[in-house]
Structure formats: structure tokens, C-alpha cells
Design a protein around this motif. Structure first.
Motif, mmCIF file in Angstrom:
data_model
loop_
_atom_site.group_PDB
_atom_site.id
_atom_site.type_symbol
_atom_site.label_atom_id
_atom_site.label_comp_id
_atom_site.label_asym_id
_atom_site.label_seq_id
_atom_site.Cartn_x
_atom_site.Cartn_y
_atom_site.Cartn_z
ATOM 1 N N ALA A 112 8.337 16.498 2.146
ATOM 2 C CA ALA A 112 6.965 16.847 2.545
ATOM 3 C C ALA A 112 5.958 16.092 1.677
ATOM 4 C CB ALA A 112 6.755 18.355 2.427
ATOM 5 N N ARG A 113 6.247 16.014 0.375
ATOM 6 C CA ARG A 113 5.353 15.266 -0.524
ATOM 7 C C ARG A 113 5.286 13.799 -0.134
ATOM 8 N NH1 ARG A 113 7.302 15.906 -6.468
ATOM 9 N NH2 ARG A 113 5.913 14.126 -6.747
ATOM 10 N N LEU A 114 6.436 13.250 0.210
ATOM 11 C CA LEU A 114 6.496 11.846 0.610
ATOM 12 C C LEU A 114 5.637 11.602 1.849
ATOM 13 C CD1 LEU A 114 8.862 9.181 0.444
ATOM 14 C CD2 LEU A 114 8.966 10.084 2.745
ATOM 15 N N LEU A 115 5.788 12.476 2.837
ATOM 16 C CA LEU A 115 5.007 12.314 4.069
ATOM 17 C C LEU A 115 3.514 12.445 3.797
ATOM 18 C CD1 LEU A 115 7.058 14.198 6.794
ATOM 19 C CD2 LEU A 115 6.389 11.780 6.807
ATOM 20 N N ALA A 116 3.168 13.417 2.965
ATOM 21 C CA ALA A 116 1.745 13.634 2.658
ATOM 22 C C ALA A 116 1.163 12.397 1.970
ATOM 23 C CB ALA A 116 1.581 14.872 1.790
ATOM 24 N N ALA A 117 1.911 11.850 1.024
ATOM 25 C CA ALA A 117 1.406 10.680 0.293
ATOM 26 C C ALA A 117 1.220 9.500 1.254
ATOM 27 C CB ALA A 117 2.363 10.312 -0.835
ATOM 28 N N LEU A 118 2.179 9.311 2.167
ATOM 29 C CA LEU A 118 2.076 8.182 3.099
ATOM 30 C C LEU A 118 0.959 8.417 4.112
ATOM 31 C CD1 LEU A 118 5.820 7.296 3.757
ATOM 32 C CD2 LEU A 118 4.154 5.990 2.424
ATOM 33 N N ARG A 119 0.818 9.661 4.554
ATOM 34 C CA ARG A 119 -0.247 9.976 5.520
ATOM 35 C C ARG A 119 -1.600 9.635 4.929
ATOM 36 N NH1 ARG A 119 2.370 15.008 7.112
ATOM 37 N NH2 ARG A 119 3.483 14.409 9.003
ATOM 38 N N GLY A 120 -1.774 10.017 3.655
ATOM 39 C CA GLY A 120 -3.038 9.756 2.975
ATOM 40 C C GLY A 120 -3.310 8.255 2.877
ATOM 41 N N ALA A 121 -2.269 7.481 2.608
ATOM 42 C CA ALA A 121 -2.452 6.049 2.351
ATOM 43 C C ALA A 121 -2.584 5.240 3.635
ATOM 44 C CB ALA A 121 -1.274 5.530 1.525
ATOM 45 N N GLY A 155 0.828 -1.212 0.000
ATOM 46 C CA GLY A 155 0.000 0.000 0.000
ATOM 47 C C GLY A 155 0.858 1.256 0.000
ATOM 48 N N ALA A 156 1.898 1.243 0.811
ATOM 49 C CA ALA A 156 2.787 2.405 0.873
ATOM 50 C C ALA A 156 3.482 2.614 -0.475
ATOM 51 C CB ALA A 156 3.821 2.203 1.976
ATOM 52 N N TRP A 157 3.961 1.516 -1.028
ATOM 53 C CA TRP A 157 4.655 1.570 -2.328
ATOM 54 C C TRP A 157 3.740 2.145 -3.402
ATOM 55 C CZ3 TRP A 157 9.133 1.229 -4.864
ATOM 56 C CH2 TRP A 157 9.139 0.856 -6.205
ATOM 57 N N ARG A 158 2.469 1.643 -3.418
ATOM 58 C CA ARG A 158 1.544 2.099 -4.457
ATOM 59 C C ARG A 158 1.171 3.572 -4.265
ATOM 60 N NH1 ARG A 158 -3.002 -1.056 -4.264
ATOM 61 N NH2 ARG A 158 -1.898 -3.010 -3.875
ATOM 62 N N ALA A 159 0.990 3.983 -3.002
ATOM 63 C CA ALA A 159 0.655 5.388 -2.740
ATOM 64 C C ALA A 159 1.788 6.299 -3.217
ATOM 65 C CB ALA A 159 0.407 5.595 -1.250
ATOM 66 N N LEU A 160 3.009 5.877 -2.990
ATOM 67 C CA LEU A 160 4.151 6.694 -3.417
ATOM 68 C C LEU A 160 4.234 6.727 -4.941
ATOM 69 C CD1 LEU A 160 6.772 5.645 -0.712
ATOM 70 C CD2 LEU A 160 5.559 7.819 -0.895
ATOM 71 N N CYS A 161 4.043 5.576 -5.574
ATOM 72 C CA CYS A 161 4.054 5.528 -7.042
ATOM 73 C C CYS A 161 3.004 6.471 -7.613
ATOM 74 C CB CYS A 161 3.781 4.114 -7.558
ATOM 75 S SG CYS A 161 5.158 2.991 -7.342
ATOM 76 N N ASN A 162 1.792 6.414 -7.031
ATOM 77 C CA ASN A 162 0.707 7.263 -7.533
ATOM 78 C C ASN A 162 1.022 8.742 -7.356
ATOM 79 O OD1 ASN A 162 -0.748 5.040 -8.306
ATOM 80 N ND2 ASN A 162 -1.970 4.963 -6.411
ATOM 81 N N ALA A 163 1.828 9.058 -6.347
ATOM 82 C CA ALA A 163 2.201 10.458 -6.125
ATOM 83 C C ALA A 163 3.448 10.838 -6.917
ATOM 84 C CB ALA A 163 2.430 10.696 -4.630
#
Ligand SMILES: *Cc1c(COP(=O)(O)O)cnc(C)c1O
Length: 363
Positions: free
Chosen positions: A352-361, A316-324
Motif C-alpha cells: 500500500a505504501r508503494l502504491l501511494a508513493a507512486l500515485r503521488g509521483a 521519477g518513480a525511483w526517486r519517489a520510492l527512495c523518498n518514501a
């Protein structure tokens, strides 16, 4: 004060290379003159090279660069070999010291893959002394390393400190103890590709007393020159001379030497120092932020410019990062890292982008 004396490390070299002088390039003959007609270079410059900077073959070991690197690392220039990245130094060590099908290279997985790759390509055996995870960090089992190296006839023992992928530092006394214990049996190579980001002092100063210790350094990470491909081996002068004989005649492109010399000027080194400080601060902040995320199982305490992170749902984390649009290193195929991603410290914006993407996922 100290009775320990290292034995001659060249006794560990491949027997069939004793007396091997390598290729004698036109540049390796010390002769004087002002009409250089000995290397079959073109007689005039290329239209793509108006200054003529690359018309001639470069110096095999550019003197100005060697001098600056030796000053930077605090060693005698005779103890330093410049190569196409520390990757080339790894490869040269394997080729010079391991007899194919017979000698072995020891690695400590999970670890940087090039030690095993160079060994495989050369036909050397790969033996392993896995890191142990004490619940907080991956650590080197120095006793297991020493025993395996002796029992399985490893000629080269590769340690990575700070370790890639977890970022932990090997204790200096333990490395020194291992080198002494393996004296006359194996070279101990410490890959310090990330040591500029660590609190621990570098191991270069131990090389003078331990003839079987080799330290690898690089301009690829902290010095921001990955594309220039400049890395070093620092070792006993006889080991350095032996590696030189196994190296390609002109390994360092002139343009790479030039940018590296510029990167080692006092002003450039100041910029590098502040970038390192900023990266370390960003790393420690990012680690704290990641540890607070609900789906994060563990963030290893890194002394490098990356973080190894275990997730409850790594896919899930990997996919959220890929999508971002954020690309991190997927470690899941590595033994014992089935839930882990390795994240390089980026700019403030990227972090910051990385954290935001992970927070969302992971919320
Ligand atoms: C990146 C890296 C290297 C490669 O360095 P180059 O000098 O670019 O070849 C070597 N060792 C480790 C552990 C690395 O992570």
C-alpha cells in the motif's frame, strides 16, 4: 513407448577432473566408535554453545535434511545435492563442467546475474541467447538457445523459470525438447528459485528421464529462509556425486540444517503454503493496481514473488520510492530494461505504501 535414451552426462565433465575424488574429510570415512579423535575438534564445548550443537563438524550432507528436501521436491535422495544456496550449486556446476578459457556457459539475458558471474570468476566464456519480448512477456527463444549452445560450445545452458527479473515460466515441453536436443553436448540447468509461486508444475520429475537436465531449487524465497543459505541441485545421481567431489568438505552449517529441517515440518509447510497463496494474491492485485497508474508503461505477467515494471519516468518513480523509504531493485543498467524497476511483493502495508508513493509521483 519412448525410444529416447540420454547419454552419460559425466562425459561432459572437465576432462582433467575425470577420476578426481576431491578432499576426503574425516567425516567421509565410514567407521564406528564412541571416542571421535579423528577430526581435531575441541574436546569440550564452547561457553557460547552450551548444548554442544556445533562443537563437531557437521555432516557434509545432513541426512535428515536431504531426506526432507527429497520428499518435498519428489525425488530420490541420491539425485539431490544440498549447498549454500542454489548460488553454490551454480558455482559447482561451472567449476565441474567448464574447462577455463575453453568451455562456455550460455545465459539468456535479461536474467539473474550469477550464471555469468560464476562463469567469469572461473574463466569460462559466457555466450548469450537473449530473451525476446513479444510485447507481452519476455520469452526464451529455444531454437536460438540450441543453435548458440552448439555453435559456441556451451557446456552449460542456464534457463531461469520463472524468470528473474520478469517472472515468466518456460513451457515444460520446450525445456524437455531442448534437453533432448543438447543431449551429449550440454547440461540444461533450470533455475526454479520461484517455482512455488507459479501455476506450472515443477520440472523435477523430468530429471529421471533426462540425464543432462539439472533443476535448481532453494529455501531462500518461498520458504523464507534466505539467511540459512540452503539450496539444491537435483540431477542424475552421477552428476550429483561429481558435484559433491567439487564441493567444500562441510558446506552446510549445523544451525542452518537445523532451521531448514524445522521449516520442512508438516506444520511449517502449511504456514508456507498459506504465505505463498497470500503472496500470489497480493502480486496479482498489485499488478492490477500498478497497471492503472498513468506513468506505468507495462507490468510483466509474473509467476514469481516480484513484478517487473516499466515506467514512462523510471527516474521519477525511483526517486519517489527512495523518498518514501521504499527500496526496490533498479534494473535500468541492464540492456533493454532502461525504464524498469523490479518490485518484490511485500506485506499488505508495504504494498500500500508503494502504491501511494507512486500515485503521488506519477499523477
Ligand atoms: C534468489 C535467486 C537465487 C539464489 O538462491 P539462493 O538459494 O539464495 O542462493 C537463484 N536463482 C535465482 C533466479 C534467484 O533469483
Amino acid at each position: 513407448m519412448n525410444a529416447f535414451r540420454s547419454s552419460d552426462p559425466l562425459l561432459l565433465m572437465r576432462e582433467d577432473l575425470h577420476g578426481f575424488v576431491g578432499y576426503r574429510s574425516a567425516r567421509s570415512e565410514s567407521v564406528r566408535g564412541d571416542a571421535w579423535l579423528n577430526a581435531n575438534e575441541a574436546c569440550d564445548r564452547s561457553s557460547a554453545d552450551p548444548s554442544g550443537a556445533v562443537r563437531r563438524y557437521p555432516s557434509p550432507q545432513p541426512e535428515g535434511l536431504v531426506a526432507r528436501l527429497a520428499r518435498l521436491y519428489g525425488c530420490d535422495p541420491a539425485r539431490l545435492l544440498v549447498g549454500r544456496g542454489s548460488d553454490e550449486a551454480i558455482d559447482l556446476l561451472v567449476r565441474a563442467f567448464c574447462a577455463p578459457s575453453r568451455d562456455a556457459v550460455l545465459a539468456t539475458p535479461p536474467v539473474f546475474g550469477m550464471y555469468a558471474v560464476s562463469a567469469r570468476l572461473h574463466g569460462a566464456r559466457v555466450v548469450e541467447a537473449p530473451l525476446f519480448d513479444d510485447g507481452e512477456d519476455f520469452r526464451i527463444d529455444f531454437d536460438a538457445v540450441a543453435q548458440a549452445a552448439v555453435a559456441l560450445h556451451a557446456k552449460l545452458v542456464f534457463l531461469c523459470s520463472p524468470g528473474n527479473p520478469a517472472g515468466g515460466v518456460a513451457p515444460r515441453e520446450a525445456v524437455v525438447g531442448l534437453a533432448r536436443r543438447l543431449d551429449g553436448r550440454a547440461l540444461v540447468i533450470v533455475d526454479e528459485a520461484y517455482v512455488e509461486f507459479a501455476e506450472a508444475p515443477a520440472l523435477v520429475r523430468e530429471v529421471a528421464a533426462l540425464r543432462n537436465l539439472v533443476v535448481l531449487r532453494t529455501l531462500s524465497k518461498a520458504h523464507a529462509l534466505a539467511g540459512a543459505r540452503i539450496g539444491c541441485a537435483i540431477a542424475d545421481p552421477d552428476v550429483i556425486a561429481a558435484l559433491r567431489r567439487c564441493q567444500a568438505p562441510y558446506p552446510i552449517p549445523a544451525s542452518s540444517a537445523e532451521v531448514a529441517v524445522a521449516a520442512l515440518s508438516p506444520t511449517s509447510l502449511e504456514t508456507t503454503a498459506s504465505r505463498i497463496t497470500a503472496t500470489k494474491q497480493a502480486r496479482d492485485r498489485l499488478r492490477e493496481s500498478l497497471r492503472m497508474l498513468p506513468g506505468v508503461r507495462r507490468v510483466y505477467p509474473s509467476q514469481a514473488n516480484f513484478l517487473l515494471v516499466r515506467f514512462a519516468d523510471a527516474e521519477g518513480a525511483w526517486r519517489a520510492l527512495c523518498n518514501a523509504g521504499i527500496v526496490v531493485r533498479d534494473m535500468r543498467a541492464m540492456p533493454r530494461l532502461h525504464d524498469a524497476l523490479r518490485i518484490t511483493i511485500g506485506t499488505a502495508d508495504e504494498n500500500a505504501r508503494l502504491l501511494a508513493a507512486l500515485r503521488g509521483a506519477l499523477a
